[in-house]
Design an enzyme around this catalytic site. Structure first.
Site, short mmCIF file in Angstrom:
data_model
loop_
_atom_site.label_atom_id
_atom_site.label_comp_id
_atom_site.label_asym_id
_atom_site.label_seq_id
_atom_site.Cartn_x
_atom_site.Cartn_y
_atom_site.Cartn_z
CG LEU A 108 89.59 78.81 33.03
CD1 LEU A 108 90.62 79.79 32.49
CD2 LEU A 108 88.27 78.95 32.28
CB ALA A 109 93.42 78.16 37.97
CG HIS A 110 87.63 79.87 37.47
ND1 HIS A 110 87.94 78.69 36.83
CD2 HIS A 110 86.35 79.76 37.88
CE1 HIS A 110 86.87 77.90 36.85
NE2 HIS A 110 85.90 78.52 37.49
CB SER A 111 88.42 81.95 42.98
OG SER A 111 87.64 81.72 44.14
#
Length: 160
Positions: free
Chosen positions: A76-79
């Site tokens: 789960l890619a996020h920033s």
């Protein structure tokens, strides 16, 4: 009557977890960084985020390690919320070959990119993702699927 129509429209927006155009199945990536670029580019192309946000997701992994691998086969890619997020949304890619992100949870075959305008509006989307992909059978179905419309329908019609 107008109030009811507005309420129905609002409920429809809440139930939309992912747009079909933000799904790419059986994508090929050479490494985790390329996988994040492919997933993030779907949100760039559909007007959810600016390119800067994709780079932020990659930089976050470089700084903090593979913490984005949240389960076997799933990243789960996020920033953090940022001005480069134009509207809250998610993208999903499956990979033709699983990729090692360096996580003890093993290689990844599904990459989701989450872009959030703030700290709260994406919670309902995360609940649906967790509900679907924590089930091994559903994870297998998503990985094997060749039709983005089928995956979108799974996410957008799922109920606990």
């Amino acid at each position: 009557m107008i109030y009811i129509n507005i309420l129905c429209a609002k409920e429809m927006r809440i139930s939309m977890v992912i747009e079909e155009r933000n799904i790419k199945l059986q994508a090929h990536a050479e490494n985790w960084e390329e996988a994040l670029k492919i997933s993030g580019s779907l949100l760039v192309d559909s007007g959810y985020i600016e390119e800067k946000y994709v780079e932020m997701t990659i930089d976050t992994v470089k700084e903090m390690g593979p913490y984005i691998v949240i389960g076997p086969g799933l990243a789960l890619a996020h920033s953090r919320p940022d001005a480069s997020v134009l509207k809250t949304g998610i993208s999903l890619i499956t990979l033709d070959e699983a990729i090692d992100f360096g996580s003890e949870l093993g290689p990844v075959q599904v990459v989701i990119t989450l872009a959030a305008k703030d700290s709260n509006t994406h919670i309902d989307k995360l609940q649906v993702i967790a509900g679907i992909l924590s089930d091994e059978d559903n994870m297998g179905k998503v990985c094997a699927e060749k039709d983005a419309a089928v995956v979108a329908k799974l996410f957008n019609t799922w109920q606990e």
